[in-house]
Design a protein around this motif. Structure first.
Motif, PDB file in Angstrom:
ATOM      1  N   TYR A   1       1.035  -0.941   0.036  1.00  0.00           N
ATOM      2  CA  TYR A   1      -0.086  -0.035   0.368  1.00  0.00           C
ATOM      3  C   TYR A   1       0.247   1.474  -0.232  1.00  0.00           C
ATOM      4  CZ  TYR A   1      -3.339   3.502   1.255  1.00  0.00           C
ATOM      5  OH  TYR A   1      -4.795   4.170   1.357  1.00  0.00           O
ATOM      6  N   ILE A   2       1.773   1.237   0.749  1.00  0.00           N
ATOM      7  CA  ILE A   2       3.072   1.950   0.408  1.00  0.00           C
ATOM      8  C   ILE A   2       3.785   2.909  -0.455  1.00  0.00           C
ATOM      9  CG2 ILE A   2       5.435   3.237   1.459  1.00  0.00           C
ATOM     10  CD1 ILE A   2       4.386   1.655   3.864  1.00  0.00           C
ATOM     11  N   VAL A   3       4.116   1.074  -1.493  1.00  0.00           N
ATOM     12  CA  VAL A   3       4.341   1.280  -2.529  1.00  0.00           C
ATOM     13  C   VAL A   3       3.207   2.626  -3.679  1.00  0.00           C
ATOM     14  CG1 VAL A   3       5.248   0.475  -4.406  1.00  0.00           C
ATOM     15  CG2 VAL A   3       6.801   0.018  -2.265  1.00  0.00           C
ATOM     16  N   GLU A   4       1.941   1.278  -3.445  1.00  0.00           N
ATOM     17  CA  GLU A   4       1.243   1.646  -4.574  1.00  0.00           C
ATOM     18  C   GLU A   4       0.795   3.470  -4.253  1.00  0.00           C
ATOM     19  OE1 GLU A   4      -2.758   3.138  -5.317  1.00  0.00           O
ATOM     20  OE2 GLU A   4      -2.434   2.235  -3.514  1.00  0.00           O
ATOM     21  N   ARG A   5       0.875   4.056  -2.674  1.00  0.00           N
ATOM     22  CA  ARG A   5       0.765   5.068  -2.228  1.00  0.00           C
ATOM     23  C   ARG A   5       1.360   6.473  -3.109  1.00  0.00           C
ATOM     24  NH1 ARG A   5       0.259   4.824   2.202  1.00  0.00           N
ATOM     25  NH2 ARG A   5       1.142   6.544   2.986  1.00  0.00           N
ATOM     26  N   THR A   6       2.493   5.854  -3.373  1.00  0.00           N
ATOM     27  CA  THR A   6       4.015   6.717  -3.333  1.00  0.00           C
ATOM     28  C   THR A   6       4.016   6.627  -5.002  1.00  0.00           C
ATOM     29  OG1 THR A   6       5.381   4.552  -2.833  1.00  0.00           O
ATOM     30  CG2 THR A   6       5.104   7.020  -0.792  1.00  0.00           C
ATOM     31  N   THR A   7       3.791   5.167  -5.745  1.00  0.00           N
ATOM     32  CA  THR A   7       4.007   5.508  -6.620  1.00  0.00           C
ATOM     33  C   THR A   7       2.614   5.635  -8.021  1.00  0.00           C
ATOM     34  OG1 THR A   7       3.444   3.020  -7.108  1.00  0.00           O
ATOM     35  CG2 THR A   7       5.550   3.811  -6.659  1.00  0.00           C
ATOM     36  N   ARG A   8       1.442   6.339  -7.003  1.00  0.00           N
ATOM     37  CA  ARG A   8       0.183   6.794  -7.783  1.00  0.00           C
ATOM     38  C   ARG A   8       0.938   8.154  -8.610  1.00  0.00           C
ATOM     39  NH1 ARG A   8      -3.832   7.325  -3.482  1.00  0.00           N
ATOM     40  NH2 ARG A   8      -3.459   5.410  -3.120  1.00  0.00           N
ATOM     41  N   HIS A   9       1.473   8.634  -7.750  1.00  0.00           N
ATOM     42  CA  HIS A   9       1.624  10.458  -8.092  1.00  0.00           C
ATOM     43  C   HIS A   9       2.893   9.885  -8.375  1.00  0.00           C
ATOM     44  CE1 HIS A   9      -2.534  11.331  -7.555  1.00  0.00           C
ATOM     45  NE2 HIS A   9      -2.685  10.850  -6.820  1.00  0.00           N
ATOM     46  N   PRO A  10       3.761   9.706  -8.880  1.00  0.00           N
ATOM     47  CA  PRO A  10       4.873  10.065  -9.302  1.00  0.00           C
ATOM     48  C   PRO A  10       5.889  11.428  -9.226  1.00  0.00           C
ATOM     49  CG  PRO A  10       4.314   9.737 -11.019  1.00  0.00           C
ATOM     50  CD  PRO A  10       3.482   9.305 -10.514  1.00  0.00           C
ATOM     51  N   GLU A  11       5.114  12.564  -9.793  1.00  0.00           N
ATOM     52  CA  GLU A  11       5.699  13.677  -9.688  1.00  0.00           C
ATOM     53  C   GLU A  11       5.829  14.038  -7.921  1.00  0.00           C
ATOM     54  OE1 GLU A  11       1.564  14.207  -9.074  1.00  0.00           O
ATOM     55  OE2 GLU A  11       2.433  12.840  -9.767  1.00  0.00           O
TER      56      GLU A  11
END
Length: 190
Positions: A91-101
């Motif tokens: 979930y952490i990786v998903e949240r932080t890659t969902r908005h790569p900017e």
């Protein structure tokens, strides 16, 4: 200093877009004003110095990365286990890659903080508060490991994100496979 929290957030979001697109060198109060579509001088009314602007961007990133309470409740209803820990990290990786900017902007801020002592203090306080919150959450959730394992996880996930969102070593491994391997090597089942 201006107090409108919605305007402050909108300016910070504009600043994050500028930072992600142009790096720290392109981030100016004027560039934030242009990106936000506000009169020149607006950003400097909210963020008096460059360090204040950069620090506010760090805080805004953390706000925007905040987890969804419903997802946390669903995960929290499960029994603590390594698989649950995997799911939290996924979930952490998903949240932080969902908005790569946003993640790229945070990387830019951390690099800039290495050169700017005042920003290092401001951003460091934000990052350390986030780490302490993560440790408290981890312990309250009954997940395996403790503060040391959470720190190791931060170090490992930061490296994974750096590779996923910048120039990659392109090792060909699936990020989910990497997450599961990281967790399994960090902690044993409870």
């Amino acid at each position: 200093m201006a107090k409108n929290p919605q305007r402050r957030a909108a300016l910070a979001d504009a600043g994050l877009r500028v930072l992600a697109a142009t790096g720290a060198r392109g981030l100016t109060h004027r560039a934030v004003d242009v990106e936000a579509g506000v009169p020149v001088g607006t950003a400097s009314n909210y963020f008096r110095s460059r360090d204040a602007l950069l620090g506010a961007l760090g805080e805004r990133i953390i706000e925007r990365f905040a987890p969804d309470e419903q997802v946390l409740a669903e995960l929290g209803a499960r029994e603590p286990s390594r698989e649950l820990f995997n799911d939290y990290v996924r979930y952490i990786v998903e949240r932080t890659t969902r908005h790569p900017e946003l993640t790229r902007a945070l990387i830019e801020l951390r690099l800039e903080a290495a050169r700017r002592p005042d920003l290092a203090r401001i951003l460091g306080d934000t990052l350390r508060r986030g780490y302490r919150d993560d440790v408290a959450f981890h312990l309250a959730a009954g997940l395996p490991g403790g503060a040391f394992e959470v720190a190791l996880l931060h170090y490992a996930v930061d490296g994974l994100l750096l590779d996923l969102l910048t120039t990659s070593i392109d090792a060909g491994f699936d990020p989910d496979e990497v997450v599961c391997a990281l967790v399994s090597r960090l902690v044993a089942d409870p």
